[in-house]
Write an enzyme that holds these catalytic residues in place. Structure first.
Site, short mmCIF file in Angstrom:
data_model
loop_
_atom_site.label_atom_id
_atom_site.label_comp_id
_atom_site.label_asym_id
_atom_site.label_seq_id
_atom_site.Cartn_x
_atom_site.Cartn_y
_atom_site.Cartn_z
N CYS A 180 49.54 14.77 26.42
CA CYS A 180 49.00 13.69 25.60
C CYS A 180 47.77 14.19 24.84
CB CYS A 180 48.63 12.50 26.48
SG CYS A 180 47.20 12.78 27.54
N LYS A 240 59.16 -0.89 25.67
CA LYS A 240 59.69 0.32 25.07
C LYS A 240 61.20 0.39 25.24
CE LYS A 240 55.36 2.84 25.81
NZ LYS A 240 54.70 4.03 26.41
N CYS A 255 45.05 11.02 31.87
CA CYS A 255 44.88 9.85 32.74
C CYS A 255 46.27 9.45 33.23
CB CYS A 255 44.19 8.71 31.98
SG CYS A 255 45.30 7.76 30.91
N ARG A 306 58.12 -1.65 20.86
CA ARG A 306 57.55 -0.59 20.03
C ARG A 306 58.63 0.29 19.42
NH1 ARG A 306 51.92 1.24 23.07
NH2 ARG A 306 51.06 -0.85 23.32
N CYS A 325 51.36 8.60 28.90
CA CYS A 325 51.82 8.77 27.52
C CYS A 325 52.74 9.98 27.33
CB CYS A 325 50.63 8.87 26.58
SG CYS A 325 49.72 7.32 26.41
N ARG A 383 49.46 4.62 13.90
CA ARG A 383 50.79 5.10 14.32
C ARG A 383 51.85 4.42 13.47
NH1 ARG A 383 51.45 3.70 20.17
NH2 ARG A 383 50.08 5.51 20.46
N CYS A 423 40.87 9.88 22.85
CA CYS A 423 41.40 8.81 23.68
C CYS A 423 40.31 8.26 24.60
CB CYS A 423 42.58 9.29 24.51
SG CYS A 423 43.26 7.98 25.56
N LYS A 449 53.17 -4.11 26.63
CA LYS A 449 54.02 -3.33 25.73
C LYS A 449 55.44 -3.23 26.28
CE LYS A 449 52.21 0.92 27.85
NZ LYS A 449 51.39 2.11 27.61
#
Length: 599
Positions: free
Chosen positions: A464, A245, A509, A168, A513, A99, A470, A243
């Site tokens: 996603c 954001k 899931c 990120r 995302c 990414r 994934c 993470k």
């Protein structure tokens, strides 16, 4: 035990630390194994280099699975053929997703062409646009990782901090009506992204053989060899607990879903001048099936900051999360849980002590729009911008649409930018009057969609990646969403609602995302062919949805939705969105905050 490094603690921070709960202490007996990996990694080096050279496997070492995320990489395998390879006593067909970090989603045409060339040479032959305005490559084998990352860096983009327990890719509105304000807000997205980058030299050492290339990575620290006096000035040795954001939005457009982010800045414009930002904290979409201690959350507005305070606020929100986030239970480690554990007032008290000033009172704003504006748009200086419809951000050649090939040809003649929207679409931006007819001809030649034939519900849908790459996917998403929308469009047509915009978010899931818990209709994978159905989010991204039915298949989903759609057609108020309607009619209760999500 090892205390997380003070990281140039200010007087205000020290006073705060003396008066309140002390910062997190690394304790290997209670903290997750991920914390150990970060501590032992020598600032994100680990054993990545020998892992890359190991010819006996297509994978990297177990500890390096976590570390490569900080470098913008995930290890994956093709789940479609996993069982067959197991029968043949072969290891999974490992490959890697890369990414890129693209602040605000803006890349030059030359950069886009380079990204596409790398996809042709080293990955699956497609590019994917993410919901965080970044480029992704899937199917890169280990032997091609260094070459691909070097190619990305040569274009003056990089993959640093595109994943991992750090801030990120910073998001920003890709195309507001006022391009002068957009340009200024975009510059702030770049500044925040650069300011919050890790400063370890590990990235250059591992992927670029220690060579400094034209890229956006920060200059190496000057304290001497890392590990001998080097300190990450913001993150410390263990970086963040999870993470992080960040997004910037310009009202009335909330296409970045600012309330889904740990940290948000909402632009305040007065007398056609950007005067500062309202600050939001504590958004996040991730959850876990069957665990009510986890939940999605929309961010809280905590005040207003002037332009000269932006970087200070961003840095200190990160530092508070660094020092008080949960490092013992990783699924409870996001900033949203830190805020709910401390209380919003307690979090603000710590933040204001860290940064040395209080935020001013938040200023008025209003969001009215959450999606993209398709087709051609001319700004006030005369340049043209073309928003394309790209299903789930997948840029590939299909039987009837040569999207990948066509965009490469456009990149060869276009002198402006390619902007990635938060809705996984692509904007060919700053097209001159002279180039416009050339690009129009290429659009027609290669069958590229500009959103003229797709229904409003299709244009307002996100998915996603899910299967086959994934590892967390429980059900299909990107590959299945088009056929589900086909059937849902039939249902809308039955009740004369074909032109009604309803946003649908589908994920394989509950990790969130594609921001499924902000969908007016959210479909979250539970098992192959089975989804949890969520209803009631705000169309503008300011309210979560709520579980309506659990673990149901396609026929059951459509059966559950039909009577509600029929009622909506008959009883909706003028201009009433579907998410608001199901709340008003009592199909589902409104979720006021994340703590109400399971109640």
């Amino acid at each position: 035990m090892e205390i997380i490094e003070p990281n140039s603690v200010t007087v205000a921070e020290q006073s705060h630390q003396d008066s309140f709960i002390q910062p997190t202490v690394y304790d290997p007996s209670t903290h997750t194994d991920v914390e150990r990996i970060k501590v032992e990694s020598e600032y994100l080096r680990g054993t990545i280099t020998p892992s890359l050279k190991n010819p006996l496997t297509g994978a990297v070492a177990d500890d390096d699975l976590m570390l490569i995320k900080f470098h913008g990489i995930y290890q994956q395998d093709d789940r479609d053929i996993r069982n067959e390879r197991r029968k043949q006593k072969l290891e999974p067909l490992y490959s890697f997703m890369i990414r890129a970090r693209v602040p605000g989603g803006v890349a030059t045409a030359a950069q886009y062409l380079q990204m596409a060339e790398l996809a042709t040479q080293y990955s699956s032959g497609s590019l994917r646009l993410t919901t965080r305005q970044a480029f992704q490559w899937h199917g890169v084998f280990k032997r091609n990782l260094k070459t691909t990352i070097a190619g990305i860096n040569k274009s003056m983009l990089d993959t640093i901090a595109a994943c991992g327990d750090v801030n990120r890719n910073v998001m920003s509105n890709p195309l507001p009506e006022t391009s002068a304000i957009h340009a200024e807000v975009y510059e702030w997205a770049q500044k925040i992204s650069e300011h919050l980058l890790p400063q370890t030299k590990a990235y250059h050492e591992i992927w670029l053989d220690g060579e400094k290339v034209e890229s956006s990575e920060v200059e190496p620290a000057k304290e001497g060899p890392q590990g001998q006096g080097f300190k990450e000035p913001i993150y410390g040795k263990t970086y963040l607990p999870r993470k992080f954001k960040t997004a910037l939005a310009i009202p009335p457009y909330n296409d970045v879903d600012v309330f889904a982010n740990d940290l948000g800045f909402i632009a305040i414009v007065e007398n056609e001048q950007l005067v500062g930002f309202n600050v939001t904290v504590g958004g996040g979409m991730g959850s876990s099936h069957g665990d009510e201690s986890t939940y999605p959350r929309v961010a809280d507005v905590i005040g207003f900051c002037s332009l000269d305070q932006v970087l200070t606020v961003a840095e200190n929100v990160v530092k508070v999360q660094r020092d008080f986030g949960n490092r013992e239970v990783r699924k409870l480690a996001r900033l949203k849980y830190t805020i709910d554990r401390l209380g919003l007032a307690g979090f603000k008290e710590k933040l204001f002590a860290y940064q040395g000033f209080e935020l001013a009172e938040a200023r008025a704003f209003e969001f009215k729009h959450n999606g993209d504006r398709y087709g051609w748009y001319q700004d006030e200086v005369g340049n043209w911008h073309l928003t394309l419809y790209i299903h789930s951000g997948r840029i590939a050649d299909f039987d009837d649409k040569l999207l990948f090939t066509g965009l490469k040809e456009i990149a060869k003649v276009h002198q402006g930018e390619f902007r990635i929207s938060p809705n996984q679409n692509l904007i060919i931006s700053n097209v001159t009057r002279q180039t416009k007819p050339v690009i129009e001809a290429l659009i027609n030649r290669y069958g590229i969609s500009i959103g003229e034939v797709e229904s409003p519900v299709r244009k307002n849908s996100l998915a996603c990646v899910a299967f086959p790459t994934c590892s967390l996917a429980m059900a299909e998403a990107e590959r299945y969403l088009p056929s589900f929308i086909d059937k849902f469009e039939e249902l809308l047509a039955k009740y004369d609602l074909s032109e009604q915009a309803i946003n649908i978010r589908m994920t394989g899931c509950p990790n969130g995302c594609a921001r499924p818990f902000l969908g007016e209709i959210g479909l979250v994978g539970k098992a192959p062919g089975k989804y949890n159905l969520y209803l009631g989010a705000s169309h503008i991204g300011s309210r979560l949805n709520k579980l309506y039915r659990e673990n149901i298949n396609e026929a059951q989903i459509l059966s559950e939705l039909e009577p509600i759609i029929q009622d909506y057609a008959n009883a909706k108020n003028e201009d009433e969105y579907f998410g608001d309607f199901v709340i008003r009619k009592g199909y589902i209760k409104a979720v006021q905050n994340g703590l109400d999500f399971h109640s």
